[in-house]
Write a protein that holds these residues in place. Structure first.
Motif, PDB file in Angstrom:
ATOM      1  N   ARG A  21      22.973  30.815 -23.878  1.00 44.26           N
ATOM      2  CA  ARG A  21      24.086  31.140 -22.979  1.00 44.26           C
ATOM      3  C   ARG A  21      25.036  32.144 -23.637  1.00 44.26           C
ATOM      4  NH1 ARG A  21      24.928  25.343 -19.765  1.00 44.26           N
ATOM      5  NH2 ARG A  21      22.699  25.065 -19.402  1.00 44.26           N
TER       6      ARG A  21
ATOM      7  N   PHE B 138      24.682  22.702 -15.469  1.00 41.11           N
ATOM      8  CA  PHE B 138      25.903  22.299 -16.155  1.00 41.11           C
ATOM      9  C   PHE B 138      26.226  20.821 -15.933  1.00 41.11           C
ATOM     10  CE2 PHE B 138      26.486  26.707 -14.576  1.00 41.11           C
ATOM     11  CZ  PHE B 138      26.378  27.361 -15.797  1.00 41.11           C
TER      12      PHE B 138
ATOM     13  N   VAL C  13      30.309  18.438 -27.444  1.00 36.10           N
ATOM     14  CA  VAL C  13      30.833  19.478 -26.562  1.00 36.10           C
ATOM     15  C   VAL C  13      30.662  20.862 -27.159  1.00 36.10           C
ATOM     16  CG1 VAL C  13      32.929  20.390 -25.470  1.00 36.10           C
ATOM     17  CG2 VAL C  13      32.454  17.923 -25.429  1.00 36.10           C
ATOM     18  N   PHE C  14      30.867  21.001 -28.469  1.00 35.43           N
ATOM     19  CA  PHE C  14      30.886  22.319 -29.093  1.00 35.43           C
ATOM     20  C   PHE C  14      29.596  22.662 -29.838  1.00 35.43           C
ATOM     21  CE2 PHE C  14      35.234  21.240 -28.220  1.00 35.43           C
ATOM     22  CZ  PHE C  14      35.743  22.425 -27.706  1.00 35.43           C
TER      23      PHE C  14
ATOM     24  N   SER D  12      25.092  22.535 -25.903  1.00 32.83           N
ATOM     25  CA  SER D  12      25.873  21.743 -24.957  1.00 32.83           C
ATOM     26  C   SER D  12      25.680  22.232 -23.524  1.00 32.83           C
ATOM     27  CB  SER D  12      27.357  21.801 -25.319  1.00 32.83           C
ATOM     28  OG  SER D  12      28.143  21.208 -24.311  1.00 32.83           O
TER      29      SER D  12
ATOM     30  N   SER E 229      27.677  21.679 -21.198  1.00 32.33           N
ATOM     31  CA  SER E 229      28.975  21.999 -20.612  1.00 32.33           C
ATOM     32  C   SER E 229      29.374  23.444 -20.896  1.00 32.33           C
ATOM     33  CB  SER E 229      30.056  21.054 -21.140  1.00 32.33           C
ATOM     34  OG  SER E 229      30.280  21.258 -22.515  1.00 32.33           O
ATOM     35  N   THR E 230      28.619  24.118 -21.738  1.00 33.72           N
ATOM     36  CA  THR E 230      28.923  25.510 -22.073  1.00 33.72           C
ATOM     37  C   THR E 230      28.446  26.437 -20.964  1.00 33.72           C
ATOM     38  OG1 THR E 230      28.800  25.129 -24.458  1.00 33.72           O
ATOM     39  CG2 THR E 230      28.478  27.385 -23.689  1.00 33.72           C
TER      40      THR E 230
ATOM     41  N   GLN F 131      29.023  31.613 -24.414  1.00 34.71           N
ATOM     42  CA  GLN F 131      29.418  31.500 -25.812  1.00 34.71           C
ATOM     43  C   GLN F 131      28.998  32.753 -26.566  1.00 34.71           C
ATOM     44  OE1 GLN F 131      27.394  27.954 -27.226  1.00 34.71           O
ATOM     45  NE2 GLN F 131      25.495  28.553 -26.196  1.00 34.71           N
TER      46      GLN F 131
ATOM     47  N   ILE G 133      32.597  29.114 -28.169  1.00 34.34           N
ATOM     48  CA  ILE G 133      32.578  28.955 -26.711  1.00 34.34           C
ATOM     49  C   ILE G 133      33.725  29.724 -26.066  1.00 34.34           C
ATOM     50  CG2 ILE G 133      32.805  27.304 -24.816  1.00 34.34           C
ATOM     51  CD1 ILE G 133      31.450  25.232 -26.635  1.00 34.34           C
TER      52      ILE G 133
ATOM     53  N   ARG H 136      33.791  26.980 -20.673  1.00 34.08           N
ATOM     54  CA  ARG H 136      33.087  25.700 -20.595  1.00 34.08           C
ATOM     55  C   ARG H 136      33.522  24.933 -19.357  1.00 34.08           C
ATOM     56  NH1 ARG H 136      35.917  21.330 -23.248  1.00 34.08           N
ATOM     57  NH2 ARG H 136      37.812  22.012 -24.334  1.00 34.08           N
TER      58      ARG H 136
ATOM     59  N   GLU I   2      41.736  27.297 -28.225  1.00 32.43           N
ATOM     60  CA  GLU I   2      40.664  28.035 -27.556  1.00 32.43           C
ATOM     61  C   GLU I   2      41.235  29.259 -26.840  1.00 32.43           C
ATOM     62  OE1 GLU I   2      37.675  25.707 -25.388  1.00 32.43           O
ATOM     63  OE2 GLU I   2      38.596  23.890 -26.238  1.00 32.43           O
TER      64      GLU I   2
END
Length: 469
Positions: A218, A257, A266-267, A271, A273-274, A277, A354, A357, A417
């Motif tokens: 991604r 997702f 998460v990171f 992931s 949820s990303t 990135q 990221i 997200r 972030e």
């Protein structure tokens, strides 16, 4: 005085012919994004867009610039550090008298080299994006599908850069050409027109890009990545229905997702949820964020999380225990962001930086719904994020209460972030309320950075200077 040192290049001074630019960005800062066998400087400019490999290199290098130098990079010149210090997110512990201290105390001036660097590097990347767009337009060597994908990516990068620049500087130029004469005389345009240009770029990009991630990872823009930025742009513009629609498009795509239930996942680079990135430049490397934020002995060598952030979090918030580290000397404690935990090369990269997200999209939709008086929908989205953090459902039941709850939740979910906290308190109009009591140098005009003094000298059409400078 210690400062960030950059060799400065103004787009107005770029009289280099196009092929130098194309060769430069086709091969610099790409690293793991692609592999090219041809040595630097041996491909004439007319051949860059006659070959799919070098044409792709011209686009992937744009991401390399974002990762290493421009605005959202994870190092000390990125939005996470700079705007974290500017807001109430980070405290400064580095050398006295340097730019970071001036930033922390709101003593920024128009002649500061770092302000100049932010501007110059951003517009250098815009120039590179425009060069790629022109090269693709003039090439007849590729299929329309191939050209569309690369054009969509270049438009996305151009829109992304201008999104950050308009929120830092206010009225700014929006160059869409590599023409030296035009760029050297370009005028600023009002914020609302900047946003209209961003939307034009992003909506075209969305129409050109497909649903799949081009490389499997991604790390390059597709339609979902553009939607993520569009949702944020619409939110900042107050176009609530559009923001809700774009964020819903992503949230509803459960094939690609889903929120990671375990905060420790998460990171990670895999992931789900990303959305987008930035891949590290060297094999086995991880994020620069981890190297910047994590420290293992007191006192902090550079920056640390503000104690006010930790104190404001609910005691049972899992983000407090999972995403924040503590270092103590026995009498005093300091805190650091522990979202990314791999500080060194691990052989195989485990974490990528990221940019977008899924959690942000839930918070965008919650805010958009609250502003449309959809109280239940706003509560539901907010509770998704709260519940994953181990917290009970929100007690907010009115539109005003929900807006306040969303600002708080964004603070705890998105800290360090890409400057979210600063941009949030700025757009909600609460920067003075929050910063005046804790920042002795705060002035209401600090809501914008100054236009670099050197740019105003080169191009008087960028006047007037922002108020307060």
């Amino acid at each position: 005085m210690k400062k960030i040192i950059y060799k400065r290049t103004n787009i107005q001074n770029r009289t280099i012919v196009l092929w130098y630019v194309l060769i430069f960005f086709s091969f610099s800062n790409c690293n793991d994004f692609l592999e090219i066998d041809d040595p630097i400087g041996q491909i004439p400019h007319e051949e860059v867009f006659m070959n799919e490999t070098t044409a792709t290199a011209s686009i992937t290098s744009l991401y390399g610039k974002l990762r290493d130098e421009v605005l959202i990079n994870g190092n000390s010149s990125g939005m996470g550090v700079l705007m974290g210090l500017y807001a109430d997110e980070l405290d400064y512990y580095g050398a006295q008298g340097d730019f970071y201290e001036n930033l922390f105390f709101h003593n920024v001036i128009a002649s500061d080299p770092t302000v100049e660097s932010i501007w110059a590097k951003a517009y250098n990347l815009v120039y590179m994006s425009n060069a790629a767009l022109e090269g693709l337009e003039n090439s007849d060597q590729f299929s329309m599908d191939f050209k569309n994908k690369l054009r969509g990516e270049a438009l996305f990068v151009r829109g992304l850069v201008h999104f950050y620049m308009v929120n830092l500087f206010g009225d700014i130029p929006y160059p869409k050409t590599t023409d030296f004469i035009m760029n050297s005389q370009i005028h600023k345009i009002p914020v609302n027109l900047v946003y209209e240009n961003i939307l034009e770029d992003l909506n075209e990009a969305k129409s050109l890009l497909g649903d799949e991630y081009i490389s499997g990872e991604r790390i390059r823009a597709n339609r979902w990545v553009v939607s993520a930025l569009l949702a944020r742009v619409y939110l900042y513009m107050g176009r609530w229905q559009d923001a809700e629609q774009e964020s819903s498009n992503i949230i509803d795509n459960t094939t690609l997702f889903s929120l990671e239930i375990d905060l420790n996942e998460v990171f990670l680079k895999e992931s789900r949820s990303t959305i987008f990135q930035l891949k590290p430049g060297n094999s086995g490397s991880n994020t620069e964020e981890a190297a910047i934020y994590i420290f293992d002995s007191p006192p902090p060598p550079f920056v640390a999380l503000s104690p006010n952030l930790i104190e404001a979090m609910e005691s049972n918030d899992l983000r407090k225990t999972e995403w924040i580290g503590e270092v103590s000397d026995g009498t005093q404690s300091w805190y650091y962001a522990n979202k990314y935990i791999q500080q060194f090369n691990t052989g195989t990269s485990m974490e990528y930086s990221i940019v977008f997200r899924l959690a942000e999209q839930y918070l965008i939709r919650s805010e958009a719904r609250a502003n449309q008086n959809n109280i239940v929908g706003a509560q539901q989205d907010l509770n998704v994020i709260r519940n994953r953090a181990g917290l009970d459902n929100t007690l907010a039941i009115t539109q005003e209460e929900l807006q306040q709850a969303i600002v708080k939740e964004r603070r705890f979910e998105l800290f360090t972030e890409q400057g979210h906290r600063w941009f949030d308190i700025r757009r909600f109009g609460i920067a003075s309320q929050i910063l005046e009591p804790i920042k002795p140098g705060w002035s209401v005009t600090d809501i914008l950075f100054p236009i670099p003094e050197s740019e105003l000298l080169i191009n008087p059409n960028l006047a007037p200077q922002n108020s307060g400078y």
